[in-house]
Design a protein around this motif. Structure first.
Motif: not given
Length: 445
Positions: A123-128
């Motif tokens: 999820x953090x990677x997608x948000x980044x």
């Protein structure tokens, strides 16, 4: 009246139980009326409601729910004990649940343990990835303001034109660069919608500033003292100064300390904070300097004659200035001598102070010797309370007399001795400045 009695009878009939009368445990003892629960959710409704709630939670998977008479039983695998407690708490808040039983098993498989963390990183990677274009714009703004700060900091000639020293100008240019770069960082944080981070950064910067201030207090004090010294210019290269117990010729001023060359030719480094907080004497700013020394003469001497001879001797000496002229003062009346204080002025650009003082003492002594002026040694008198009787054997035999050597006549005073200024240290200072590449805030640009 009859109407009121009829209404009361109808009310009693409504509240009376309609079922069969309860059996009595003992004759003459009445039991409590039966409690009925109406409009409660069915077990199926509770199970369906709880399954729908658990299905809406992303981190919950494969949890079996069974309900029997309002008692909920949860079964399945959970990642940790905290997740099990949260599920039981959710089940207990569903309407109609009387009790919750846990048959949840904590997973010990490594892959299962890492699954929530993996999901969170995904999820953090997608948000980044979504924020990447905005982050690039913020980085470009920071880089642009950094280059602008470097450009503005390199254009510091206007700081010198308003009278600031080199060190103060360098400090001003650094402050300008920091302000411009900090403005760019604030704009970038506003674009990233991370303005709340500014308060945290300011708080961290404040705490870090206090810690750094305590850790590098002496360095900061010396740097600020260097700024003040370079701005006030209390001395220049080649000036002879005295700070506390130290005396020497100024070689250079750095951002941390001041370098002096002592009369022995040694380098002496004094912290700037010590110079700014101590009494300092600059012997070079005023080229005129007064030398002085004291001479003891006999109490039987004509002091006016001795003063006149001393003034004439100093006035005829090379290097002694006629204006202001030399002086001889009666300084103190002692037990066996009278102290005369000799004062004279020299020009340090033409005469060396130590040489001139040494020559003045020599010529005054020669003049007094030639005039027969006695400069007696201290006299001590010993008084005995009662005489001591001595026998003939106690009296020492007189020492044989020896012929005294002829006393040479005192040499007349001369004025041809060397009192010229000594430039040995000045040449060494110039050589040090030429050969060293250390910063020097006193050199004119």
């Amino acid at each position: 009246m009859l109407k009121r009695l009829a209404i009361a009878a109808m009310a009693v009939l409504v509240w009376l139980p309609t079922g069969p009368a309860p059996a009595l445990a003992q004759e003459g003892v009445e039991t409590a009326p039966e409690i009925r629960v109406t409009d409660t959710p069915s077990d199926t409704a509770i199970r369906e409601r709880l399954e729908a709630v658990l299905a809406a939670i992303d981190s919950v998977e494969d949890i079996q729910v069974s309900v029997d008479q309002g008692v909920v039983t949860l079964a399945g695998d959970v990642t940790n004990a905290r997740s099990a407690r949260e599920l039981m708490d959710i089940a207990s808040r569903v309407e109609g649940v009387i009790h919750v039983q846990s048959r949840l098993i904590e997973e010990t498989d490594v892959a299962a343990r890492l699954r929530p963390a993996t999901r969170k990183f995904q999820e953090m990677g997608a948000s980044a990835l979504q924020m990447l274009p905005v982050a690039l714009v913020a980085l470009l703004i920071i880089a642009a303001f950094w280059f602008l700060g470097q450009w503005a900091g390199s254009r510091g000639a206007w700081l010198r034109r308003i009278g600031l020293s080199e060190l103060a100008s360098n400090l001003g240019k650094r402050i300008v660069r920091m302000i411009i770069t900090g403005l760019g960082v604030l704009i970038a944080l506003e674009i990233l919608d991370a303005t709340a981070l500014v308060g945290a950064m300011l708080g961290v910067a404040g705490v870090a500033g206090i810690a750094v201030g305590f850790a590098f207090r002496n360095i900061v004090e010396n740097y600020l003292a260097g700024v003040l010294l370079s701005a006030r210019n209390p001395f220049d290269v080649g000036d002879i100064i005295e700070v506390g117990a130290f005396i020497g010729t100024v070689v250079r001023l750095t951002s941390r300390d001041t370098v002096l060359m002592t009369r022995d030719g040694n380098h002496l480094r004094i912290p700037n904070s010590m110079i700014i907080t101590s009494a300092m004497t600059n012997f070079t700013r005023n080229p005129l300097r007064r030398l002085e020394f004291s001479v003891g003469v006999s109490v039987d001497l004509d002091l006016q004659q001795a003063r006149k001879l001393g003034i004439e001797t100093l006035g005829a000496m090379t290097g002694i200035l006629p204006d202001p002229g030399p002086q001889v003062l009666v300084a103190e009346l002692g037990d066996s001598t009278v102290q005369l204080r000799f004062l004279a002025w020299i020009n340090q650009h033409d005469s060396d102070f130590l040489k001139a003082r040494s020559e003045a003492i020599r010529q005054v002594k020669a003049a007094f010797d030639s005039a027969g002026i006695e400069m007696p040694e201290p006299i001590y008198r010993i008084h005995l309370r009662s005489p001591i009787a001595l026998t003939q054997s106690d009296v020492p035999a007189p020492a044989p007399s020896l012929p005294l050597p002829d006393r040479a006549a005192p040499a007349p005073p001369t004025s041809a001795d060397d009192v010229a200024a000594d430039y040995t240290i000045d040449r060494q200072v110039a050589e040090d400045l030429r050969s060293s590449d250390e910063e020097n805030l006193l050199q004119k640009t």
